[in-house]
Design a protein around this motif. Structure first.
Motif, short mmCIF file in Angstrom:
data_model
loop_
_atom_site.label_atom_id
_atom_site.label_comp_id
_atom_site.label_asym_id
_atom_site.label_seq_id
_atom_site.Cartn_x
_atom_site.Cartn_y
_atom_site.Cartn_z
N ASN A 152 0.85 -1.19 0.00
CA ASN A 152 0.00 0.00 0.00
C ASN A 152 0.88 1.24 0.00
O ASN A 152 1.97 1.24 0.59
N ARG B 189 1.40 -5.23 3.21
CA ARG B 189 0.10 -5.71 3.68
C ARG B 189 -0.18 -7.13 3.18
O ARG B 189 0.23 -7.47 2.06
N TRP C 69 -6.79 -5.51 7.67
CA TRP C 69 -7.22 -5.95 6.35
C TRP C 69 -8.73 -5.97 6.23
O TRP C 69 -9.37 -6.42 7.17
N PRO C 70 -9.35 -5.52 5.12
CA PRO C 70 -8.70 -4.96 3.94
C PRO C 70 -8.60 -3.44 3.96
O PRO C 70 -8.34 -2.84 2.93
N ASP C 71 -8.81 -2.81 5.12
CA ASP C 71 -8.75 -1.35 5.19
C ASP C 71 -7.31 -0.85 5.12
O ASP C 71 -6.36 -1.62 5.24
N THR C 72 -7.16 0.45 4.97
CA THR C 72 -5.83 1.05 5.07
C THR C 72 -5.53 1.32 6.55
O THR C 72 -6.45 1.35 7.37
N TRP D 196 -3.13 3.84 7.65
CA TRP D 196 -2.23 4.99 7.70
C TRP D 196 -2.36 5.80 8.98
O TRP D 196 -1.41 6.44 9.42
N ASP D 197 -3.57 5.82 9.57
CA ASP D 197 -3.78 6.71 10.70
C ASP D 197 -3.63 6.02 12.05
O ASP D 197 -3.91 6.61 13.09
#
Lengths: 139, 139
Positions: A85, A103, A110-113, A115-116
Motif C-alpha cells: 500500500n 500488507r 485488512w482490507p482497510d488502510t 495509515w492513521d
C-alpha cells in the motif's frame, strides 16, 4: 550532515523522530518507520518547500517514480507480503513524502488502510538492525 | 467499448459501479468516485493483471507519473483545496489504481486519511455534470 543528504534539505523533526534512515537514494531519503507492527517505509524527496507531487520538476518526478518502484519491489520481496500500500498525505505535516507499507490478507486491519494508526512500540534493536540489513540488501 | 478504452482491458465491476468516467488518458482511465462528500478521482492504468506499481513496464511507470501529476494539479485547481491525498491500496480489489482526493484543513476527517469511508450518496446529476465539465476543462 549524513552522507547522501542534499545540502540545505531539512527533514521535518516529527518525521525524523518517528523513523530511522535506511539509505539515501538519488532523490529521496528512505526511512523505516518505528512501528513494530508493520514494515512501513517512507520516501522523502530531498527538496525544500515541496508539498505536492506535481510541484516537483519533471526530472524529480521521474526519479521519484523510479525510486518508488525500486522500493516497492524490495519491500514486497523482504516482507513476502501480498501487496504494497502506498500513500501521500501531507495533511498535518506539510512535507512531501511517500509512505509504503507491506500488507497481507488477514493482517490486523485488512482490507482497510492503516495509515492513521497511532505509532506503536518500535522494534527492539536487534530486530530493527536485521530488518535494515535485509532492506538494504534487497535494494 | 468506450472511445479511448484499450482493447482487452476490463475495469473491475465494483470500481465501475462506484464511479463515472471523466476521460481516457494515454495509459489510464480517469474516473470520478460517486461520493457527494468528496472530490475523489481514480486513475486506473488500462493494463490487464497488474496489481503493483512496480509490475508496470518502465514506460508505463513514466506515463503513470505524468498522468498522476497532471490530474493532481487539475484537482487542486478545480477543488481549490489545501492538498491532494493519494493512495494505492489494492487490498480487497486486486486491480492497480491510484485514488486521489481533494483535502482541506478543517474538512470532515482532517488531518486523517479518509480512504475507508463508506461510499456516500452520489452527487445529483446537475452537480455531477458541472464537476465533470470543470475537471475536463482543467486537464
Amino acid at each position: 550532515m549524513q552522507p547522501g543528504t542534499k545540502s540545505g534539505f531539512e527533514l521535518d523533526a516529527r518525521l525524523e523522530s518517528n523513523s530511522v534512515p535506511v539509505m539515501w537514494l538519488g532523490l529521496c531519503e528512505l526511512r523505516l518507520v518505528n512501528d513494530g507492527r508493520w514494515i512501513r517505509l517512507m520516501l522523502v524527496p530531498q527538496r525544500t518547500g515541496v508539498e505536492e507531487i506535481h510541484e516537483l520538476s519533471p526530472l524529480d518526478q521521474a526519479m521519484l517514480t523510479f525510486e518508488i518502484c525500486m522500493v516497492s519491489k524490495a519491500l514486497k520481496h523482504v516482507a513476502q507480503c501480498d501487496t504494497v500500500n502506498m500513500s501521500i498525505a501531507c495533511n498535518a505535516i506539510r512535507q512531501l513524502r511517500v509512505d509504503m507499507i507491506a500488507r497481507s490478507k488477514g493482517d490486523a486491519g485488512w482490507p482497510d488502510t492503516v495509515w492513521d494508526d497511532e505509532p506503536c512500540k518500535p522494534r527492539d534493536r536487534k530486530s530493527q538492525l536485521a530488518l535494515l540489513d535485509k532492506l538494504r540488501a534487497a535494494m
